[in-house]
Design a protein around this motif. Structure first.
Motif, short mmCIF file in Angstrom:
data_model
loop_
_atom_site.label_atom_id
_atom_site.label_comp_id
_atom_site.label_asym_id
_atom_site.label_seq_id
_atom_site.Cartn_x
_atom_site.Cartn_y
_atom_site.Cartn_z
N ILE A 5 33.14 -23.92 -10.60
CA ILE A 5 34.16 -23.31 -9.75
C ILE A 5 34.54 -24.29 -8.64
N ARG A 6 35.85 -24.55 -8.51
CA ARG A 6 36.28 -25.53 -7.51
C ARG A 6 37.19 -24.94 -6.44
N HIS A 7 37.88 -23.83 -6.75
CA HIS A 7 38.78 -23.24 -5.76
C HIS A 7 38.60 -21.72 -5.74
N VAL A 8 38.67 -21.13 -4.54
CA VAL A 8 38.76 -19.69 -4.38
C VAL A 8 39.97 -19.41 -3.51
N ARG A 9 40.97 -18.77 -4.10
CA ARG A 9 42.18 -18.43 -3.35
C ARG A 9 42.17 -16.95 -3.02
N ILE A 10 42.41 -16.63 -1.76
CA ILE A 10 42.44 -15.25 -1.28
C ILE A 10 43.81 -15.00 -0.70
N THR A 11 44.59 -14.16 -1.34
CA THR A 11 45.97 -13.92 -0.92
C THR A 11 46.12 -12.48 -0.45
N GLU A 37 41.62 -15.22 -6.62
CA GLU A 37 41.73 -16.11 -7.79
C GLU A 37 40.62 -17.15 -7.69
N ILE A 38 39.78 -17.19 -8.72
CA ILE A 38 38.69 -18.16 -8.78
C ILE A 38 39.02 -19.14 -9.90
N GLU A 39 39.16 -20.41 -9.54
CA GLU A 39 39.58 -21.43 -10.50
C GLU A 39 38.46 -22.41 -10.78
N THR A 40 38.26 -22.72 -12.05
CA THR A 40 37.25 -23.70 -12.46
C THR A 40 37.88 -25.09 -12.54
N ALA A 41 37.01 -26.10 -12.66
CA ALA A 41 37.48 -27.48 -12.74
C ALA A 41 38.34 -27.72 -13.96
N GLY A 43 40.53 -25.62 -15.04
CA GLY A 43 41.81 -24.95 -14.86
C GLY A 43 41.83 -23.48 -15.21
N ARG A 44 40.72 -22.91 -15.68
CA ARG A 44 40.66 -21.47 -15.94
C ARG A 44 40.68 -20.72 -14.61
N VAL A 45 41.33 -19.55 -14.60
CA VAL A 45 41.43 -18.74 -13.38
C VAL A 45 41.01 -17.31 -13.67
N GLY A 46 40.04 -16.81 -12.92
CA GLY A 46 39.64 -15.41 -12.99
C GLY A 46 40.18 -14.68 -11.77
N ILE A 47 40.54 -13.41 -11.94
CA ILE A 47 41.23 -12.69 -10.87
C ILE A 47 40.53 -11.38 -10.52
N ASN A 48 40.84 -10.89 -9.33
CA ASN A 48 40.38 -9.57 -8.90
C ASN A 48 41.28 -9.11 -7.76
N GLU A 49 41.12 -7.86 -7.39
CA GLU A 49 41.86 -7.23 -6.29
C GLU A 49 40.86 -6.45 -5.46
N THR A 50 40.97 -6.53 -4.14
CA THR A 50 40.05 -5.81 -3.27
C THR A 50 40.75 -5.44 -1.96
N TYR A 51 39.96 -5.01 -0.98
CA TYR A 51 40.51 -4.62 0.31
C TYR A 51 41.23 -5.80 0.98
N GLY A 52 42.19 -5.48 1.86
CA GLY A 52 42.96 -6.53 2.48
C GLY A 52 43.07 -6.45 3.99
N ASP A 53 42.23 -5.63 4.62
CA ASP A 53 42.25 -5.57 6.08
C ASP A 53 41.71 -6.87 6.67
N GLN A 54 42.00 -7.12 7.95
CA GLN A 54 41.67 -8.39 8.57
C GLN A 54 40.18 -8.71 8.52
N SER A 55 39.34 -7.72 8.78
CA SER A 55 37.90 -7.98 8.78
C SER A 55 37.41 -8.37 7.38
#
Length: 432
Positions: A5-11, A37-41, A43-55
């Motif tokens: 795993i090389r990248h974790v994107r939180i949008t 979005e969790i991306e491997t070296a 180029g595979r990307v695994g996804i999920n959805e969760t809470y989005g409040d600031q904390s």
């Protein structure tokens, strides 16, 4: 193939939410979530959805380095690293304002579990892609091909007081006859077989009248009511006297496990309906206390977002079966990634005793390719494609992220929103 795993994107994203009433107040015009979005070296990307409040965004960012260099299969190592990075802040006073909490999704004590879930589902999505298998097969295989959901009714206003966009098509839902119309529309559109009413908003006699009207309109539909602990023990018992023979289960009528136990013991004398909860049995410590008290709560409404993921919810299901307790699933405002993860999980659990909750009919936006998920006869079919079986629509993600940037909301505040309608509203619980 390099699987590190090389990248974790939180949008963070925001989507339109109707003016739905509850014990804590009213939904704000925008609901907050985040897409992982969790991306491997390779180029595979695994996804999920969760809470989005600031904390939650802050704790996700704090924990993201835990995944660096891991394989998607390293779930136990991920959990250990998350506990190291997140645990010191889990008991901190991060919760802001006077917001009344209806469920543990906002509790900082659940931070570790919430982050583990956020990463676990995305890693399972990656595992499924690599194994060319759906997530349900990684969880042991499907106990059912479709997962039933329930119509989730709300008392609601016709439109938001601050008018950020056009009024929703559901209209006002205050009087019993309006709730019947709401149910008719939802059942016609989605095919749901059971009905749940979110209560704890108006005086109990008004809410009882609504449920009795629903009983008359849908005599064969299992009915549930959830006042979110906004009734005293005495009121809870008075209400159930008026609803004898009507309810499939009685969800969180009174506050705290002790209050629920007081209601349950009296109900047992009356030969009454089982109690369900998503408020007082929310982790294994609380589960143990419920058992110690003789299981006054008979049905656990699980939620993988704050129980710590899909695998631990399977363990919860086995405990429920061991102690002769029922199991179903709680919901909050969500989009398709959460809903499809919930579907894989529910399909993998033989001991699913009741149709699951979902807020999905109240949302009209989506972040997955292909748009809104389709219900068939009140159920969702378990995807058979690799991983979760859904992918992100990048244009939709960008649009919902833009909503987030401009909506002005960073933490859910049903109480503050309600005070725009009624400045004297305190949110005090139990109110009746």
């Amino acid at each position: 193939m390099n699987l590190a795993i090389r990248h974790v994107r939180i949008t963070p994203i925001a989507f339109r939410d109707p003016p739905l009433l509850n014990a804590a107040g009213i939904h704000e015009p925008w609901a907050l979530r985040s897409v992982i979005e969790i991306e491997t070296a390779c180029g595979r990307v695994g996804i999920n959805e969760t809470y989005g409040d600031q904390s939650m965004l802050e704790v996700l960012a704090r924990a993201a380095p835990a995944l660096q260099g891991l394989s998607p299969w390293d779930l136990n190592v991920m959990e250990s690293r998350v506990q190291t990075l997140v645990q010191p802040a889990s008991n901190a006073s991060e919760f802001q304002g006077e917001q009344i909490s209806l469920a543990p999704g906002t509790h900082v004590s659940k931070n570790v579990a919430k982050v583990v879930n956020a990463f676990e589902v995305a890693m399972l999505d990656l595992q499924g892609q690599l194994a060319n298998a759906p997530v349900v097969d990684l969880l042991g295989g499907a106990a059912r091909d479709t997962v039933p959901f329930s119509a989730y009714l709300f008392f609601k206003y016709a439109e938001h007081i601050d008018h950020p966009y056009a009024a929703d098509p559901w209209g006002e839902g205050i009087q019993p006859e309006a709730l019947v119309v709401q149910a008719c529309r939802m059942i016609e559109q989605y095919g749901f077989k059971s009905i749940k009413l979110k209560a704890g908003v108006f005086p109990p006699e008004q809410e009882v009248a609504a449920l009795l009207a629903l009983t008359q309109a849908f005599p064969d539909a299992p009915l549930r009511i959830d006042p979110n602990a906004n009734w005293s023990v005495a009121t809870s018992l008075k209400v159930i006297e008026q609803l004898r023979g009507v309810l499939e289960y009685y969800e969180d009528p009174a506050p705290g496990l002790d209050g629920m136990a007081a209601v349950a013991y009296k109900l047992r004398e009356m030969g009454g309906v089982p109690l369900a909860t998503n408020m007082v049995v929310t982790d294994y410590k609380e589960f143990a206390e419920n058992v110690r008290l003789g299981c006054p709560v008979r049905i656990v409404l699980s939620d993988h977002h704050y129980w710590g993921g899909l695998r631990t919810t399977q363990q919860l299901a086995r405990l429920c079966q061991t102690f002769d307790m029922g199991l179903s699933m709680h919901s909050n405002s969500h989009l398709g990634i959460s809903l499809i993860a919930m579907t894989h999980l529910a399909a993998s659990v033989p001991h699913l005793a009741y149709a699951c909750d979902t807020h999905y009919p109240w949302q009209d936006e989506e972040v997955v390719q292909g748009g809104r998920l389709k219900f068939e006869n009140g159920s969702l079919r378990v995807p058979r494609g690799p991983g979760l079986g859904v992918t992100i629509d990048s244009e939709a993600l960008a649009r919902l992220h833009d909503n987030y940037l401009h909506c002005g909301i960073r933490n859910r505040d049903d109480l503050g929103q309600m005070r725009k309608y009624d400045p004297t509203f305190t949110g005090k619980q139990p109110r009746y």
